[in-house]
Write a protein that holds these residues in place. Structure first.
Motif, PDB file in Angstrom:
ATOM      1  N   VAL A 231       3.074  30.595   5.023  1.00 46.95           N
ATOM      2  CA  VAL A 231       1.930  31.423   5.396  1.00 46.95           C
ATOM      3  C   VAL A 231       1.734  32.435   4.276  1.00 46.95           C
ATOM      4  O   VAL A 231       2.507  33.378   4.127  1.00 46.95           O
ATOM      5  CB  VAL A 231       2.143  32.137   6.746  1.00 46.95           C
ATOM      6  CG1 VAL A 231       0.960  33.043   7.056  1.00 46.95           C
ATOM      7  CG2 VAL A 231       2.337  31.122   7.871  1.00 46.95           C
ATOM      8  N   LYS A 232       0.705  32.224   3.493  1.00 44.32           N
ATOM      9  CA  LYS A 232       0.418  33.101   2.361  1.00 44.32           C
ATOM     10  C   LYS A 232      -0.308  34.352   2.836  1.00 44.32           C
ATOM     11  O   LYS A 232      -0.967  34.351   3.865  1.00 44.32           O
ATOM     12  CB  LYS A 232      -0.452  32.358   1.344  1.00 44.32           C
ATOM     13  CG  LYS A 232       0.201  31.115   0.780  1.00 44.32           C
ATOM     14  CD  LYS A 232      -0.785  30.335  -0.075  1.00 44.32           C
ATOM     15  CE  LYS A 232      -0.168  29.021  -0.532  1.00 44.32           C
ATOM     16  NZ  LYS A 232      -1.154  28.144  -1.175  1.00 44.32           N
TER      17      LYS A 232
ATOM     18  N   PHE B  64      -0.644  28.344   8.349  1.00 49.84           N
ATOM     19  CA  PHE B  64      -1.234  29.269   9.312  1.00 49.84           C
ATOM     20  C   PHE B  64      -2.308  28.584  10.152  1.00 49.84           C
ATOM     21  O   PHE B  64      -2.421  28.845  11.347  1.00 49.84           O
ATOM     22  CB  PHE B  64      -1.838  30.497   8.613  1.00 49.84           C
ATOM     23  CG  PHE B  64      -2.333  31.529   9.592  1.00 49.84           C
ATOM     24  CD1 PHE B  64      -1.445  32.369  10.242  1.00 49.84           C
ATOM     25  CD2 PHE B  64      -3.680  31.648   9.886  1.00 49.84           C
ATOM     26  CE1 PHE B  64      -1.889  33.318  11.163  1.00 49.84           C
ATOM     27  CE2 PHE B  64      -4.139  32.588  10.800  1.00 49.84           C
ATOM     28  CZ  PHE B  64      -3.236  33.421  11.436  1.00 49.84           C
ATOM     29  N   ASN B  65      -3.073  27.711   9.520  1.00 44.98           N
ATOM     30  CA  ASN B  65      -4.165  27.051  10.237  1.00 44.98           C
ATOM     31  C   ASN B  65      -3.672  26.249  11.444  1.00 44.98           C
ATOM     32  O   ASN B  65      -4.356  26.186  12.464  1.00 44.98           O
ATOM     33  CB  ASN B  65      -4.970  26.172   9.282  1.00 44.98           C
ATOM     34  CG  ASN B  65      -5.663  27.014   8.221  1.00 44.98           C
ATOM     35  OD1 ASN B  65      -6.252  28.036   8.529  1.00 44.98           O
ATOM     36  ND2 ASN B  65      -5.560  26.603   6.976  1.00 44.98           N
TER      37      ASN B  65
ATOM     38  N   PHE C 181       1.570  37.024   7.778  1.00 42.86           N
ATOM     39  CA  PHE C 181       1.092  36.368   8.993  1.00 42.86           C
ATOM     40  C   PHE C 181       0.016  37.215   9.679  1.00 42.86           C
ATOM     41  O   PHE C 181      -1.034  36.718  10.071  1.00 42.86           O
ATOM     42  CB  PHE C 181       2.282  36.122   9.925  1.00 42.86           C
ATOM     43  CG  PHE C 181       1.952  35.469  11.222  1.00 42.86           C
ATOM     44  CD1 PHE C 181       1.809  34.095  11.305  1.00 42.86           C
ATOM     45  CD2 PHE C 181       1.794  36.223  12.377  1.00 42.86           C
ATOM     46  CE1 PHE C 181       1.515  33.485  12.526  1.00 42.86           C
ATOM     47  CE2 PHE C 181       1.501  35.625  13.589  1.00 42.86           C
ATOM     48  CZ  PHE C 181       1.351  34.252  13.661  1.00 42.86           C
ATOM     49  N   LEU C 182       0.264  38.508   9.806  1.00 39.56           N
ATOM     50  CA  LEU C 182      -0.691  39.400  10.465  1.00 39.56           C
ATOM     51  C   LEU C 182      -1.979  39.557   9.663  1.00 39.56           C
ATOM     52  O   LEU C 182      -3.066  39.627  10.240  1.00 39.56           O
ATOM     53  CB  LEU C 182      -0.051  40.770  10.703  1.00 39.56           C
ATOM     54  CG  LEU C 182       1.017  40.808  11.792  1.00 39.56           C
ATOM     55  CD1 LEU C 182       1.770  42.121  11.748  1.00 39.56           C
ATOM     56  CD2 LEU C 182       0.400  40.584  13.159  1.00 39.56           C
TER      57      LEU C 182
ATOM     58  N   TYR D 208      -7.294  37.912  10.260  1.00 41.37           N
ATOM     59  CA  TYR D 208      -8.685  38.188   9.918  1.00 41.37           C
ATOM     60  C   TYR D 208      -9.594  37.022  10.306  1.00 41.37           C
ATOM     61  O   TYR D 208     -10.711  37.215  10.741  1.00 41.37           O
ATOM     62  CB  TYR D 208      -8.772  38.466   8.416  1.00 41.37           C
ATOM     63  CG  TYR D 208      -9.987  39.227   7.962  1.00 41.37           C
ATOM     64  CD1 TYR D 208     -10.249  40.507   8.442  1.00 41.37           C
ATOM     65  CD2 TYR D 208     -10.854  38.691   7.029  1.00 41.37           C
ATOM     66  CE1 TYR D 208     -11.354  41.223   8.011  1.00 41.37           C
ATOM     67  CE2 TYR D 208     -11.964  39.401   6.589  1.00 41.37           C
ATOM     68  CZ  TYR D 208     -12.200  40.660   7.081  1.00 41.37           C
ATOM     69  OH  TYR D 208     -13.300  41.368   6.656  1.00 41.37           O
ATOM     70  N   CYS D 209      -9.092  35.783  10.171  1.00 34.24           N
ATOM     71  CA  CYS D 209      -9.930  34.610  10.448  1.00 34.24           C
ATOM     72  C   CYS D 209     -10.090  34.329  11.946  1.00 34.24           C
ATOM     73  O   CYS D 209     -10.888  33.465  12.314  1.00 34.24           O
ATOM     74  CB  CYS D 209      -9.397  33.372   9.727  1.00 34.24           C
ATOM     75  SG  CYS D 209      -7.871  32.717  10.405  1.00 34.24           S
ATOM     76  N   ILE D 210      -9.374  35.042  12.807  1.00 31.05           N
ATOM     77  CA  ILE D 210      -9.579  34.845  14.249  1.00 31.05           C
ATOM     78  C   ILE D 210     -10.323  36.031  14.872  1.00 31.05           C
ATOM     79  O   ILE D 210     -10.525  36.070  16.076  1.00 31.05           O
ATOM     80  CB  ILE D 210      -8.257  34.569  15.012  1.00 31.05           C
ATOM     81  CG1 ILE D 210      -7.275  35.731  14.894  1.00 31.05           C
ATOM     82  CG2 ILE D 210      -7.629  33.270  14.537  1.00 31.05           C
ATOM     83  CD1 ILE D 210      -6.039  35.566  15.760  1.00 31.05           C
ATOM     84  N   ALA D 211     -10.730  36.972  14.027  1.00 27.99           N
ATOM     85  CA  ALA D 211     -11.484  38.126  14.514  1.00 27.99           C
ATOM     86  C   ALA D 211     -12.928  37.743  14.797  1.00 27.99           C
ATOM     87  O   ALA D 211     -13.497  36.885  14.129  1.00 27.99           O
ATOM     88  CB  ALA D 211     -11.440  39.248  13.486  1.00 27.99           C
ATOM     89  N   GLN D 212     -13.501  38.390  15.790  1.00 34.65           N
ATOM     90  CA  GLN D 212     -14.904  38.169  16.153  1.00 34.65           C
ATOM     91  C   GLN D 212     -15.711  39.426  15.840  1.00 34.65           C
ATOM     92  O   GLN D 212     -15.179  40.534  15.829  1.00 34.65           O
ATOM     93  CB  GLN D 212     -15.018  37.851  17.644  1.00 34.65           C
ATOM     94  CG  GLN D 212     -14.282  36.609  18.063  1.00 34.65           C
ATOM     95  CD  GLN D 212     -14.291  36.434  19.572  1.00 34.65           C
ATOM     96  OE1 GLN D 212     -14.419  37.398  20.325  1.00 34.65           O
ATOM     97  NE2 GLN D 212     -14.146  35.200  20.020  1.00 34.65           N
TER      98      GLN D 212
END
Length: 195
Positions: free
Chosen positions: A45-46, A66-67, A97-98, A102-106
């Protein structure tokens, strides 16, 4: 039944943190809940590139593990972060990881102060181990957890187990000589005792 996803962010394969996680999982399962451990020592996880390509639930441009973890994050009721203390805070693996959250934020038209988007509603918990056990040993780690995960991402804190005094970092794990393993079991068993 709750789904508990444990993100193990480092430590030795059979070290103090791994043993703490094992007892926590035992307690969670005995209480009738589902527990899954993802070791970031076994996943790539980069850290976030800050490229903004993933803004508001678009896929990250980085092709790493991560995906494949995203669906597990979405399904989980509680994310438990387990980390040894490295340089007075959580490991770099957990921080990376945290960042990728950002990519799961709405999009949020009216975000709370200090936040720019909204994240899925989840519970969270923290498990940590350290060789030292001073009154300030976990201060930076707890601060990061509370600011980044609870205040910014907005997860609901279910508690922390801060296991200090686990022995010299050059030697064998000493957590078995403390009461932390029993406390981890009870923490897992009582994580959702209010339901």
């Amino acid at each position: 039944m709750k789904k508990i996803l444990i993100i193990q962010g480092g430590g030795r394969k059979n070290g103090n943190t791994a043993r703490l996680v094992s007892q926590f999982v035992k307690g969670v399962q005995e209480a009738g809940h589902n527990a899954e451990v993802i070791s970031l020592m076994e996943k790539e996880v980069k850290g976030c590139l800050g490229c903004n390509a993933c803004r508001y639930e678009k896929p990250c441009v980085q092709k790493d593990d991560f995906n494949e973890i995203i669906p597990k994050i979405r399904e989980a009721d509680c994310l438990t972060f387990a980390s040894p203390l490295y340089f007075w805070t959580l490991t770099a693996r957990i921080k990376a990881f945290l960042e990728r959250f950002y990519c799961i934020a709405q999009e949020d038209d009216n975000p709370p102060l200090g936040r720019y988007e909204k994240y899925p509603a989840k519970d969270c918990a923290l498990l940590m181990t350290a060789a030292d056990n001073f009154f300030w040993t976990f201060e930076q780690a707890v601060s990061y957890y509370q600011f980044a995960i609870v205040n910014y991402i907005g997860f609901q804190d279910k508690g922390m187990l801060l296991a200090g005094g686990c022995g010299d970092t050059n030697g064998n794990p000493q957590i078995g000589k403390t009461g932390h393993l029993d406390r981890a079991y009870e923490f897992g068993r009582n994580l959702y005792c209010d339901i």
